[in-house]
Design an enzyme around this catalytic site. Structure first.
Site, PDB file in Angstrom:
ATOM      1  N   SER A   1      -9.660   1.753   2.762  1.00 51.30           N
ATOM      2  CA  SER A   1      -8.771   2.513   1.911  1.00 51.30           C
ATOM      3  C   SER A   1      -7.719   1.674   1.190  1.00 51.30           C
ATOM      4  O   SER A   1      -7.117   2.139   0.223  1.00 51.30           O
ATOM      5  CB  SER A   1      -8.063   3.577   2.746  1.00 51.30           C
ATOM      6  OG  SER A   1      -7.207   2.961   3.701  1.00 51.30           O
TER       7      SER A   1
ATOM      8  N   LYS B   1       0.860  -1.176   0.000  1.00 52.02           N
ATOM      9  CA  LYS B   1       0.000   0.000   0.000  1.00 52.02           C
ATOM     10  C   LYS B   1       0.900   1.230   0.000  1.00 52.02           C
ATOM     11  O   LYS B   1       1.923   1.246   0.716  1.00 52.02           O
ATOM     12  CB  LYS B   1      -0.887  -0.020   1.248  1.00 52.02           C
ATOM     13  CG  LYS B   1      -1.934   1.078   1.317  1.00 52.02           C
ATOM     14  CD  LYS B   1      -2.808   0.906   2.567  1.00 52.02           C
ATOM     15  CE  LYS B   1      -3.922   1.927   2.650  1.00 52.02           C
ATOM     16  NZ  LYS B   1      -4.774   1.721   3.841  1.00 52.02           N
TER      17      LYS B   1
ATOM     18  N   SER C   1      -9.992  -0.704   6.914  1.00 54.05           N
ATOM     19  CA  SER C   1      -9.380  -0.447   5.602  1.00 54.05           C
ATOM     20  C   SER C   1      -8.667  -1.639   4.968  1.00 54.05           C
ATOM     21  O   SER C   1      -8.220  -1.543   3.821  1.00 54.05           O
ATOM     22  CB  SER C   1      -8.394   0.714   5.703  1.00 54.05           C
ATOM     23  OG  SER C   1      -9.086   1.939   5.668  1.00 54.05           O
TER      24      SER C   1
END
Lengths: 474, 96
Positions: free
Chosen positions: A141, A66, A165
Site C-alpha cells: 500500500s 505516507k 506494504s
C-alpha cells in the site's frame, strides 16, 4: 554534499520541488504538499549549518510521509474520503524524531485506503503510476512513497508495512524497502490498520540511506505499549563490518509454482553472488508459512481492522453524513459514504470472523496457526543468520489487472506476509530487471532485532551491483 | 469450522454499523464466500494445545506511571469535529 556546503538545503529543496512539479502530473504520488513550508524549513536548516549547529546527516534532507503518519498541522487522509479534511493535531513519534534530526517533511504520499491493498489503486484520490512504466501499478500500500522516491521527487520516504506494504512497492519500483522488527519503531501517530502487524519503515534508493533513516526513527517510546526497549546499534557503522561467513537460508517453498521465471533467475544470481562472497547457502523449509500465512493474515488483519476502524463513526472527527438524524444511522451512513470498497470488504470480513459463533473457528484458530508460523521461522533461524527469497512472485502488474479480484490481489503477498505474522524484520532491494525493463526485488529476512546484520548483508550485495544507480525515463 | 455459506451479510453489516446497498451486499456475499472458502484450509492444521499469538513482540502488561501529562487543548481536540458548538461536539439526541 550538504555538510561539504557544495549545495545548500534550500537549493536541494528547490531542486526536489522543481522535479516534483515536472513529473507529478504523470506519477501522482502525492496527496498534498506544502512547498512554502518545506522551503522555509530548508532555509532554517541552512541557517543552522552556517552557525555550526547542523543536527547531523539528515539536517536539510526532504523526507516524504505516507499519508497515514501524522505531521502536526498537515492533512492526514489515509487516502480515504473519511479523512479528506482531517488535519493532524500532533506529530507521530517518528515525525518528532525526524524533525529533531533536521529532516524536512516533504509531502503526504498516496496509498491504498487505510493501507489496505497491494497496488495503490484503492485510493479515494486516484491511483499512483509506476515511474518505470506508467501503465503499471507502483505496488502498495505504500505505493505513493515508492513512486515518489523512484521518480526522484525526494530521496527517501516513510511507509508502513502490515503484510508487505513497504517491501512489495520497493520491489516494483526498484528501491530499498525496509520493514523493521515489530516493536523497534513506535507506531504512535500511525493511523492503525492491523495493530499487531503494522510497522513503520523506510523507502530509499540505497541500503546506506535506509540505515541512516532507521537510526533516527528506531527506539523505545512509552506512547506505544508494543514498543520494545532494546539497544539501538550504529546501523551505518555496521554496514562496513563483515562479522563472519554468513549462513543464508533459502526457503524452498518460495521458489515454487507461481514464481515468474525471470524473477527466479535473478534471485538465483544473487544467491550465486553470496556464495562466491563466502556465504554458506542452505535450503530450508517453511511449509506452514507457504501454505497458511495468507489465510492467517487475512483473518487477523481484517479482524483487527474492523476493530480499529470502528472509531470512524462520524461523531468526533472524519466524515459525517448529512442524510441521517439518529445516532445509529449516522454511524452506518457516515461509514457507508466515507469508506471505499476494499475497506468495507475488510470491515465486513473482520466483523464476521470476530462475531459470536465464528470467533473460535476463524480468529482464534488463525492466532494459533500464527504461533506455529513464528515457531517455524525461529526454528529455521537456529541454523541461519538470514533468509533470502524473491520479494514478489511477479514484477509490477498493469493498472486494473487485479483490482476486480480481491483474492488474486491477496495472493500476491505470499513471500512478504509471513514476516509480519512472525514480527521479523525484512528488506527488499533491487536485484535486476525483467526483459520488459521492470525492477525485480530480492528479499532478505532477518532475525528479531537483527536489522544490523540484515542491512550489512544487503549492503554487501548492493556494493557488488549497480541496479540502485538506474533511474526510470520519465 | 462453520460453512462459508453461512455469512449473513445483512446481520454482519448491522454489527459493523455499515450501511450497504443491495448491490454491495450481493457482491460482498460472493467475494467473501470465495475468501472464506480459501481460509477454510486452516481446518487442516492441528492446533490442539497451541497458545494463540496476539502480536509479534514478547511484551506483556505494560504499565505507565499514573501522572498527569499535557494533552490537546479543547480547541485542538475539536478542530476535526464535523459539528461543534460551545466547546462541545454536536451529537444527535440519544435519550428520549
Amino acid at each position: 554534499m550538504l555538510a561539504a556546503k557544495s549545495i545548500s538545503a534550500s537549493e536541494l529543496m528547490q531542486a526536489f520541488v522543481a522535479r516534483t512539479t515536472a513529473v507529478e502530473g504523470r506519477v501522482h504520488a502525492f496527496n498534498s504538499r506544502d512547498e512554502v513550508g518545506a522551503l522555509g524549513l530548508a532555509a532554517a536548516s541552512d541557517a543552522r549549518r552556517a552557525a555550526g549547529q547542523a543536527r547531523g546527516p539528515l539536517d536539510g534532507i526532504p523526507i516524504g510521509f505516507k499519508d497515514v503518519i501524522a505531521v502536526e498541522g498537515q492533512p492526514l487522509t489515509a487516502s480515504s474520503k473519511m479523512l479528506a479534511n482531517f488535519i493532524s493535531p500532533y506529530d507521530a513519534t517518528v515525525t518528532t524524531k525526524l524533525k529533531a534530526a533536521g529532516a524536512i517533511p516533504w509531502g503526504r504520499l498516496n496509498l491504498d485506503e487505510f493501507a489496505m491493498g497491494s497496488s495503490t489503486e484503492n485510493s479515494a484520490f486516484g491511483a499512483t503510476a509506476n515511474p518505470w512504466d506508467l501503465t503499471r501499478v507502483p505496488g502498495g500500500s505504500s505505493g505513493g512513497s515508492a513512486a515518489a522516491v523512484a521518480a526522484g521527487e525526494m530521496p527517501g520516504a516513510l511507509g508502513s508495512d502490515t503484510g508487505g506494504s513497504i517491501r512489495q512497492p520497493a520491489a516494483f519500483c526498484g528501491l530499498v524497502g525496509l520493514k523493521p522488527t515489530y516493536g523497534l519503531v513506535s507506531r504512535y501517530g500511525l493511523a492503525a490498520f492491523a495493530s499487531s502487524l503494522d510497522q513503520i519503515g523506510t523507502l530509499t534508493r540505497t541500503v546506506g540511506d535506509a540505515a541512516q533513516l532507521l537510526q533516527v526513527v528506531a527506539g523505545h517510546d512509552s506512547r506505544d505499549s508494543t514498543s520494545l526497549s532494546t539497544v539501538i546499534p550504529d546501523y551505518s557503522a555496521a554496514l562496513q563490518k563483515k562479522s563472519r561467513p554468513w549462513r543464508i537460508g533459502v526457503p524452498k517453498e518460495f521458489f515454487g509454482l507461481g514464481l515468474d521465471a525471470e524473477i527466479g533467475a535473478a534471485v538465483q544470481q544473487a544467491l550465486a553472488f553470496y556464495r562466491s562472497a563466502g556465504a554458506e547457502i542452505t535450503e530450508v523449509s517453511l511449509p506452514l508459512t507457504a501454505e497458511y500465512a495468507i489465510a492467517v493474515y487475512y483473518l487477523i488483519a481484517t479482524a483487527e481492522a474492523s476493530s480499529n476502524l470502528a472509531r470512524y463513526d462520524g461523531i468526533r472527527y472524519g466524515h459525517r453524513t448529512h442524510s441521517a438524524t439518529d445516532a445509529i444511522s449516522i454511524y452506518a451512513q457516515s461509514r457507508a459514504e466515507g469508506f471505499g470498497e476494499e475497506v468495507k470488504r475488510r470491515i465486513i470480513l473482520g466483523t464476521h470472523v470476530l462475531s459470536s459463533g465464528y470467533y473460535d473457528a476463524y480468529y482464534l484458530r488463525a492466532q494459533k496457526v500464527r504461533t506455529l508460523i513464528r515457531g517455524e521461522f525461529m526454528r529455521v533461524f537456529q541454523d541461519c543468520d538470514v533468509l533470502l527469497s524473491p520479494t514478489t512472485p511477479t514484477a509490477a502488474f498493469k493498472l486494473g489487472e487485479k483490482s476486480s479480484d480481491p483474492l488474486a490481489m491477496y495472493l500476491n503477498d505470499i513471500y512478504t506476509i509471513g514476516v509480519n505474522l512472525a514480527g521479523l524484520p525484512g528488506i527488499s532491494l533491487p536485484c535486476g530487471f525483467t526483459a520488459g525493463g521492470l525492477p525485480i526485488g530480492l528479499q532478505i529476512i532477518g532475525q528479531p532485532f537483527g536489522e544490523a546484520e540484515m542491512l550489512t548483508i544487503a549492503h554487501t550485495y548492493e556494493q557488488g551491483h549497480s541496479w540502485h544507480t538506474k533511474y526510470p525515463n520519465l | 469450522m462453520n460453512s462459508s455459506a453461512e455469512i449473513n451479510i445483512e446481520y454482519v453489516a448491522r454489527l459493523a454499523r455499515l450501511a450497504l446497498t443491495a448491490t454491495e451486499q450481493a457482491k460482498l456475499s460472493q467475494q467473501l464466500g470465495d475468501i472464506l472458502h480459501y481460509v477454510d484450509k486452516l481446518k487442516q492444521v492441528e492446533v490442539a494445545g497451541i497458545e494463540p499469538m496476539a502480536h509479534g513482540s514478547p511484551v506483556f502488561n505494560v504499565w505507565a506511571a499514573d501522572v498527569v501529562v499535557a494533552g490537546l487543548s479543547v480547541e485542538e481536540a475539536l478542530r476535526n469535529a464535523p459539528e461543534q458548538r460551545a466547546d462541545s461536539i454536536v451529537v444527535p439526541k440519544v435519550v428520549e
